[in-house]
Design an enzyme around this catalytic site. Sequence first.
Site, PDB file in Angstrom:
ATOM      1  N   SER A 159       0.805  -1.211   0.000  1.00 55.95           N
ATOM      2  CA  SER A 159       0.000   0.000   0.000  1.00 55.95           C
ATOM      3  C   SER A 159       0.845   1.272   0.000  1.00 55.95           C
ATOM      4  O   SER A 159       0.365   2.330  -0.387  1.00 55.95           O
ATOM      5  CB  SER A 159      -0.952   0.019   1.198  1.00 55.95           C
ATOM      6  N   ASP A 404      -1.857   5.853  12.108  1.00 62.83           N
ATOM      7  CA  ASP A 404      -1.111   5.457  10.913  1.00 62.83           C
ATOM      8  C   ASP A 404       0.199   6.218  10.836  1.00 62.83           C
ATOM      9  O   ASP A 404       0.223   7.401  10.470  1.00 62.83           O
ATOM     10  CB  ASP A 404      -1.962   5.720   9.659  1.00 62.83           C
ATOM     11  N   HIS A 407       1.945   5.060   6.355  1.00 60.98           N
ATOM     12  CA  HIS A 407       1.677   5.729   5.084  1.00 60.98           C
ATOM     13  C   HIS A 407       1.947   7.231   5.211  1.00 60.98           C
ATOM     14  O   HIS A 407       2.323   7.712   6.279  1.00 60.98           O
ATOM     15  CB  HIS A 407       0.230   5.467   4.652  1.00 60.98           C
TER      16      HIS A 407
END
Length: 441
Positions: A159, A404, A407
Amino acid sequence: MKVTTSDQLPYGKNNNNQGTTLKSTSKTLILVTLTLIILTVVPLYYPLHRYPSTHASTGDATVVSPVYHPQDEVITINDNHHKCDVFSGEWVPNPDAPYYTNMTCWAIHEHQNCQKYGRPDSEFMKWKWKPDGCHLPVFNPYQFLEIVRDKSLAFVGDSVGRNQMQSLICMLSRVEYPIDKSTTKDENFKHWYYVSYNFTLATYWSPFLVKAQEASSDGPTHTGLFDLYLDEFDEKWTTQIDGFNYLIINAGHWFWRPALYYVNRQVVGCRFCQLENITDYPMTFGYRKAIRTAFNAINSRQNFKGITILRTFAPMHFEGGEWNSGGDCVRKMPFRSNEITLEGVNLELYMTQIEEFKRGEKMGKNKGLKYRLLDTTQAMLLRPDGHPSRYGHWPNENVTLYNDCVHWCLPGPIDTWSDFLLHTLKMEGLRSAEEKSHPRG
C-alpha cells in the site's frame, strides 16, 4: 488596465475612411494571428486551486488536452549529478508547496487524506529535499510526461507503493488526468491511461512480492497469519510485466506480520508464528528470500526489456508505543540528518534490500536488463511529521484502525518521490545518450 471599446477604435463605426479601415483590418488580423500563436506556444500553468473544469476521473472520460511547452523539451542535467548522491541530504523549507490539494486531486486514498479529516497543521507539506552537493529540481509534470510519452510504468508491492502512485497521479494532475482502463474492479490492480501522452500507469498488489495466502485472519498479533512461498513467483504480477518500460517494486512493512515460511512447499520456519516445533526466524530471513525470488522472476521473463527500479522502504515513526499499543507520530518538523540514525531492524532491512538488489542487478545485466535504485529510505527516515496519524478518518467513526505512522499524507513528503523518479529517468536518458555517442567495443 484601460479597456478600449469597439466604437473608440480607428476603424470603428465613427470612422468613414475606407483606406484606414482596410489597414486597420489587416493589423487586426495580424494581432489575432499573433495572439493565437502566443496562446499556442507560451506555457499555460494552472495555479493551485485553479484546475481545468473538464478532466477525466473515475467514470468520466473527458480529458484535458495538455498545452505545448517547448522549453520543457530541453532537459538539462548538471554534470555534477554524476558525482552527487541525490538521496543524501536535508529537508529545506519550500513555501511554494504543495502543488495540489485534497480538493484538486481525486486520487488521494481516504486514509491519507489528512486535510479532509481535520489535520490542523500544514507545515509538513512545505518542505523539499536538498541533496548534499547538488540541486534536485522540484517535479516538473510536463517534463515527466514528455519522457514517458508512448511508454508504461507499473508499481508492484504494498500500500505504500500505491501511496506513491496516487501521489504521482496528483503531481501529474496539473497537466492531465488519466482515464481508468482497468480490466477489473479490484482496486488492487489498476490501469490508468494518459490519452494525450499514450502513457499507462499501473499498480499490482503484491505486499510480499511472492506467492502468499492468508492462513488465518487472526493470528498471534490479530493481523492475520500468512503462508509465504518464498521460492514461488506471484504470477498475479510476474506474468503481466512484459510490456512495461519501467517497473517500480517495493516491499517491507508486511514482513512484520506473522508468517509461515515455505520452500519447495515445505515449512522451513516462520516469523513470530508461535507454533511448536517450528523455528522462528528474524523477518529478514523471509524478506531476503522474497526479494531474491522477485528479482529471479523478473530476470526469467523472456520478453521483459524494461528497467527495474527498486524503491527502498520508508521507515515507520511510531513513538510512545508500538503500532498496536498506543504508538503515534505527532512531531511537526522533519529531523536533521544528525538527529536520527538508521539502526536496528530498519538498518537490517535496508541492507538486505541493497544486497539483494546488487545480486539481482548482476544477474539482470547478463541478460541485458537494467536495474536502478530509488533510495528513499534516508530522506523518509527524517520525516516523522508526514504521516496521517489519526487524521485518516473522522474522530467519531467506529473504526479498528490504529494511528497510521506507516503511510504518508497527500499532499506530503511522499511527493518528493516524484522528484527522485524524474531525476532517475533524466539520468537514464543521459546514460543512453552517452552510450550512443561512445559505443563499447
